[in-house]
Design an enzyme around this catalytic site. Structure first.
Site, short mmCIF file in Angstrom:
data_model
loop_
_atom_site.label_atom_id
_atom_site.label_comp_id
_atom_site.label_asym_id
_atom_site.label_seq_id
_atom_site.Cartn_x
_atom_site.Cartn_y
_atom_site.Cartn_z
CG ASN A 99 -0.26 0.08 2.53
OD1 ASN A 99 0.97 0.21 2.61
ND2 ASN A 99 -1.03 0.01 3.61
CB ALA A 119 4.61 -5.94 9.83
CB SER A 140 8.69 -2.96 11.82
OG SER A 140 9.17 -1.92 10.98
CB THR A 187 10.64 -9.54 15.20
OG1 THR A 187 11.58 -8.85 16.02
CG2 THR A 187 9.32 -9.61 15.95
CE1 TYR A 234 7.39 -5.56 14.46
CE2 TYR A 234 9.27 -5.79 15.93
CZ TYR A 234 8.69 -5.96 14.69
OH TYR A 234 9.42 -6.55 13.68
CG ASN A 246 19.49 -4.93 14.85
OD1 ASN A 246 18.43 -4.36 15.08
ND2 ASN A 246 20.31 -5.32 15.82
NE ARG A 267 18.12 3.25 22.96
CZ ARG A 267 18.17 2.97 21.66
NH1 ARG A 267 17.59 3.77 20.79
NH2 ARG A 267 18.80 1.89 21.23
#
Length: 327
Positions: free
Chosen positions: A33, A75, A77, A117, A141, A170, A282
């Site tokens: 899309n 998807a 992500s 994933t 996710y 990754n 983080r």
């Protein structure tokens, strides 16, 4: 030769899979899309523009092409975004896949290769993830991808058919011939962010955490060349076409690279400095995440060929210098 519907085939990994499919003698039919994909990436087979949540669009593409199997990449992500807008992830990733599986059932297509994933594992107990680790995702996710994995198993049990699920970390690098490559808006992946800093497209890179229990104090992650991922997907497809049963496999290098190593290698490859600054950790970032892939080698004969760090950055830099896809 198989005709393969590739959802998300205008995206990063999907477009490289399309190139690998064509090279292997198959016909990739892209279904996208263009919410995140690029029209310039559709160059290896026909395009059917549409949305997974539109059953009529799916019926049209299945009716127009004699589809033998599906590769499902489409998807949302971004982990952080999934926390902020979880319903978008459930709608796109889960409801979209439900719509796809319903269309496959209507049209008698039972083979699917699914791009999952390693986020389905959540917080790892060890430093190298294997397929025997518990799946306990910690963000929407990862939860949406795990739900799809379970939906695939239920569908196969009820209707027959088979699937190959790939869990990886990754994706990195680009097509060595610079036809296609990595381009996201916004960009969140480390290697293209570093190259943006080298090229002056961003002021600097922030290294989030320098006091981890790793050799240089920065996080270590597993990077896999996108062409190695594409090769695995073709092997998974051909396993299913040959009558093989369902599989769930990790794809990884078996080692990892620190944030500091990525920055240093990028400087060596480009011959230019990487402006970087140190920042705080983080929340939720493990020190080291590496995905073992011994089972993929045993079952599919797959081994990464271009996934050394320098090669990945060289290919990414060559693509970066082309200017990428036109918006």
């Amino acid at each position: 030769m198989a005709t393969v519907l590739v959802t998300g085939g205008a995206g990063y990994v999907g477009s490289h899979a399309c190139k690998a499919l064509k090279a292997a003698g198959h016909v990739p039919v892209v279904f996208d899309n263009f919410s995140t994909g690029w029209r310039g990436a559709v160059r290896y087979g026909p395009l059917a523009e549409g949305d997974l949540l539109d059953p009529a669009a799916l019926d049209r593409v299945f009716a127009a092409h004699a589809i033998d199997a599906v590769m499902h990449f489409a998807a949302l992500s971004y982990v952080g975004e999934s926390v902020r807008v979880p319903l978008a992830y459930w709608r796109n990733n889960l409801a979209g896949t439900l719509s796809l599986l319903e269309a496959m059932t209507r049209h008698g297509v039972g083979r699917i290769v699914f791009s999952s994933t390693c986020a389905t594992y959540g917080e790892p107990a060890g430093t190298v993830l294997t397929e025997t680790d518990a799946q306990a995702p910690i963000n929407p996710y990862g939860q949406s991808k795990l739900a799809v994995e379970r939906m695939l198993a239920d569908t196969a049990a009820a209707h027959g058919g088979s699937h190959v699920i790939f869990r990886y970390f990754n994706a990195a690098g680009a097509d060595p011939y610079r036809e296609i490559g990595e381009q996201h808006v916004p960009e969140t992946h480390l290697i293209p962010l570093v190259l943006d800093a080298v090229a002056g497209k961003r002021a600097r890179i922030t290294v989030f955490g320098t006091d981890y229990p790793t050799p240089d104090g920065t996080c270590i992650r597993d990077y896999i060349h996108v062409t190695d991922l594409a090769d695995a997907h073709v092997r998974g497809l051909e396993h299913l076409l040959a009558g093989g049963g369902s599989l769930a496999l990790n794809l990884g290098s078996g080692s990892g690279h620190s944030v500091r190593a990525v920055i240093e290698t990028a400087a060596a490859v480009t011959g230019l400095p990487v402006p970087a600054e140190d920042g705080p950790r983080r929340p939720g970032d493990p020190a080291r995440l590496v995905s073992g892939s011994g089972l993929a080698e045993a079952r599919l004969g797959w081994r990464p060929r271009r996934s050394d760090l320098r090669t990945m950055i060289e290919d990414a830099w060559a693509w970066h210098r082309t200017g990428g896809f036109e918006a």
